[in-house]
Write a protein that holds these residues in place. Structure first.
Motif, PDB file in Angstrom:
ATOM      1  N   LYS A  87      52.119  20.810  24.339  1.00 39.10           N
ATOM      2  CA  LYS A  87      51.519  20.141  23.185  1.00 39.10           C
ATOM      3  C   LYS A  87      50.094  20.634  22.922  1.00 39.10           C
ATOM      4  CE  LYS A  87      50.941  15.467  21.450  1.00 39.10           C
ATOM      5  NZ  LYS A  87      51.170  14.054  21.706  1.00 39.10           N
ATOM      6  N   GLN A  88      49.416  21.050  23.952  1.00 42.22           N
ATOM      7  CA  GLN A  88      48.043  21.546  23.808  1.00 42.22           C
ATOM      8  C   GLN A  88      47.980  22.791  22.923  1.00 42.22           C
ATOM      9  OE1 GLN A  88      46.269  21.975  27.726  1.00 42.22           O
ATOM     10  NE2 GLN A  88      47.500  20.264  28.450  1.00 42.22           N
ATOM     11  N   TRP A  89      49.097  23.479  22.771  1.00 38.34           N
ATOM     12  CA  TRP A  89      49.145  24.709  21.979  1.00 38.34           C
ATOM     13  C   TRP A  89      49.593  24.465  20.544  1.00 38.34           C
ATOM     14  CZ3 TRP A  89      47.158  29.169  23.703  1.00 38.34           C
ATOM     15  CH2 TRP A  89      46.872  29.227  25.061  1.00 38.34           C
ATOM     16  N   LEU A  90      49.966  23.242  20.203  1.00 33.01           N
ATOM     17  CA  LEU A  90      50.404  22.940  18.849  1.00 33.01           C
ATOM     18  C   LEU A  90      49.222  22.890  17.877  1.00 33.01           C
ATOM     19  CD1 LEU A  90      53.024  20.134  19.566  1.00 33.01           C
ATOM     20  CD2 LEU A  90      53.485  22.472  18.780  1.00 33.01           C
ATOM     21  N   SER A  91      49.487  23.226  16.628  1.00 30.73           N
ATOM     22  CA  SER A  91      48.433  23.215  15.619  1.00 30.73           C
ATOM     23  C   SER A  91      48.054  21.785  15.213  1.00 30.73           C
ATOM     24  CB  SER A  91      48.863  24.005  14.378  1.00 30.73           C
ATOM     25  OG  SER A  91      50.046  23.440  13.837  1.00 30.73           O
ATOM     26  N   ASP A  92      48.988  20.838  15.329  1.00 32.64           N
ATOM     27  CA  ASP A  92      48.730  19.435  14.983  1.00 32.64           C
ATOM     28  C   ASP A  92      49.449  18.545  15.995  1.00 32.64           C
ATOM     29  OD1 ASP A  92      48.208  17.005  13.804  1.00 32.64           O
ATOM     30  OD2 ASP A  92      48.876  17.610  11.805  1.00 32.64           O
ATOM     31  N   PRO A  93      48.946  18.501  17.228  1.00 31.21           N
ATOM     32  CA  PRO A  93      49.679  17.812  18.300  1.00 31.21           C
ATOM     33  C   PRO A  93      49.909  16.323  18.076  1.00 31.21           C
ATOM     34  CG  PRO A  93      47.483  18.459  19.030  1.00 31.21           C
ATOM     35  CD  PRO A  93      47.694  19.068  17.691  1.00 31.21           C
ATOM     36  N   ASP A  94      49.117  15.701  17.224  1.00 29.91           N
ATOM     37  CA  ASP A  94      49.329  14.275  16.966  1.00 29.91           C
ATOM     38  C   ASP A  94      50.491  14.017  16.019  1.00 29.91           C
ATOM     39  OD1 ASP A  94      47.201  13.526  18.606  1.00 29.91           O
ATOM     40  OD2 ASP A  94      45.757  13.701  16.969  1.00 29.91           O
ATOM     41  N   ARG A  95      50.888  15.025  15.277  1.00 26.72           N
ATOM     42  CA  ARG A  95      51.969  14.855  14.294  1.00 26.72           C
ATOM     43  C   ARG A  95      53.151  15.783  14.533  1.00 26.72           C
ATOM     44  NH1 ARG A  95      49.965  14.918   8.368  1.00 26.72           N
ATOM     45  NH2 ARG A  95      50.411  17.074   8.810  1.00 26.72           N
ATOM     46  N   GLN A  96      53.157  16.480  15.650  1.00 31.24           N
ATOM     47  CA  GLN A  96      54.248  17.406  15.954  1.00 31.24           C
ATOM     48  C   GLN A  96      54.873  17.065  17.301  1.00 31.24           C
ATOM     49  OE1 GLN A  96      51.814  20.956  15.582  1.00 31.24           O
ATOM     50  NE2 GLN A  96      53.040  21.619  13.832  1.00 31.24           N
ATOM     51  N   SER A  97      56.134  17.440  17.432  1.00 28.16           N
ATOM     52  CA  SER A  97      56.839  17.252  18.698  1.00 28.16           C
ATOM     53  C   SER A  97      57.856  18.377  18.857  1.00 28.16           C
ATOM     54  CB  SER A  97      57.540  15.894  18.720  1.00 28.16           C
ATOM     55  OG  SER A  97      58.482  15.810  17.672  1.00 28.16           O
ATOM     56  N   PHE A  98      58.395  18.463  20.057  1.00 24.80           N
ATOM     57  CA  PHE A  98      59.361  19.510  20.364  1.00 24.80           C
ATOM     58  C   PHE A  98      60.774  18.952  20.277  1.00 24.80           C
ATOM     59  CE2 PHE A  98      55.493  20.688  22.596  1.00 24.80           C
ATOM     60  CZ  PHE A  98      55.295  21.956  22.105  1.00 24.80           C
ATOM     61  N   ARG A  99      61.664  19.776  19.763  1.00 27.16           N
ATOM     62  CA  ARG A  99      63.085  19.414  19.715  1.00 27.16           C
ATOM     63  C   ARG A  99      63.850  20.495  20.473  1.00 27.16           C
ATOM     64  NH1 ARG A  99      67.017  16.951  15.714  1.00 27.16           N
ATOM     65  NH2 ARG A  99      68.974  17.892  16.340  1.00 27.16           N
ATOM     66  N   PHE A 100      64.514  20.084  21.534  1.00 30.16           N
ATOM     67  CA  PHE A 100      65.332  20.969  22.352  1.00 30.16           C
ATOM     68  C   PHE A 100      66.673  21.143  21.672  1.00 30.16           C
ATOM     69  CE2 PHE A 100      68.328  21.694  25.854  1.00 30.16           C
ATOM     70  CZ  PHE A 100      67.695  22.723  26.526  1.00 30.16           C
ATOM     71  N   GLN A 101      67.160  22.368  21.600  1.00 33.83           N
ATOM     72  CA  GLN A 101      68.430  22.641  20.931  1.00 33.83           C
ATOM     73  C   GLN A 101      69.324  23.505  21.806  1.00 33.83           C
ATOM     74  OE1 GLN A 101      66.716  24.534  17.439  1.00 33.83           O
ATOM     75  NE2 GLN A 101      67.228  22.737  16.228  1.00 33.83           N
ATOM     76  N   LEU A 102      70.588  23.139  21.848  1.00 34.93           N
ATOM     77  CA  LEU A 102      71.578  23.954  22.542  1.00 34.93           C
ATOM     78  C   LEU A 102      72.158  24.952  21.568  1.00 34.93           C
ATOM     79  CD1 LEU A 102      73.510  21.248  24.575  1.00 34.93           C
ATOM     80  CD2 LEU A 102      71.634  22.698  25.323  1.00 34.93           C
ATOM     81  N   ALA A 103      72.663  26.044  22.099  1.00 34.10           N
ATOM     82  CA  ALA A 103      73.333  27.036  21.255  1.00 34.10           C
ATOM     83  C   ALA A 103      74.513  26.374  20.541  1.00 34.10           C
ATOM     84  CB  ALA A 103      73.807  28.208  22.101  1.00 34.10           C
ATOM     85  N   ALA A 104      74.972  26.981  19.499  1.00 35.19           N
ATOM     86  CA  ALA A 104      76.035  26.414  18.664  1.00 35.19           C
ATOM     87  C   ALA A 104      77.330  26.141  19.412  1.00 35.19           C
ATOM     88  CB  ALA A 104      76.303  27.340  17.485  1.00 35.19           C
ATOM     89  N   THR A 105      77.468  26.640  20.629  1.00 31.17           N
ATOM     90  CA  THR A 105      78.696  26.410  21.400  1.00 31.17           C
ATOM     91  C   THR A 105      78.817  24.982  21.849  1.00 31.17           C
ATOM     92  OG1 THR A 105      77.605  27.055  23.452  1.00 31.17           O
ATOM     93  CG2 THR A 105      78.770  28.770  22.227  1.00 31.17           C
TER      94      THR A 105
END
Length: 106
Positions: A87-105
């Motif tokens: 999060k420290q590397w995000l441009s707007d850490p207060d309004r951004q979050s990470f979404r983990f995604q699996l491959a389409a399989t």
């Protein structure tokens, strides 16, 4: 466990959600989040088991066995740790979050 691939590409990845993203969000913060998650698990199989248990639990009330509950807790802890650092590397850490995604399989 770095750079695990399927026939269609990476086994899993992350995106940044929330406020508009920058190149640094996509090229630095999101890959860092994934790398930190990978480091928290001994294998891709365990990472995926924990993520799927967490995802199933988040979709609604289900009766989980102790092993599944432990996987949910393990995913939540790993996600929190990875998110806190990346999060420290995000441009707007207060309004951004990470979404983990699996491959389409999945």
């Amino acid at each position: 466990m770095k750079d695990l691939l399927t026939a269609g590409g990476r086994l899993f990845s992350a995106t940044v959600e929330g406020a508009p993203t920058t190149l640094r969000d996509a090229m630095v913060a999101a890959p860092l989040y994934v790398r930190l998650l990978e480091e928290d698990f001994s294998s891709a199989e365990l990472l995926l088991l924990c993520f799927r248990a967490w995802r199933d639990d988040a979709q609604g009330p289900v009766n989980l066995c102790d092993q599944q509950l432990e996987r949910v807790r393990r995913w939540a802890a790993a996600h929190a740790r990875a998110g806190e650092v990346a999060k420290q590397w995000l441009s707007d850490p207060d309004r951004q979050s990470f979404r983990f995604q699996l491959a389409a399989t999945d």
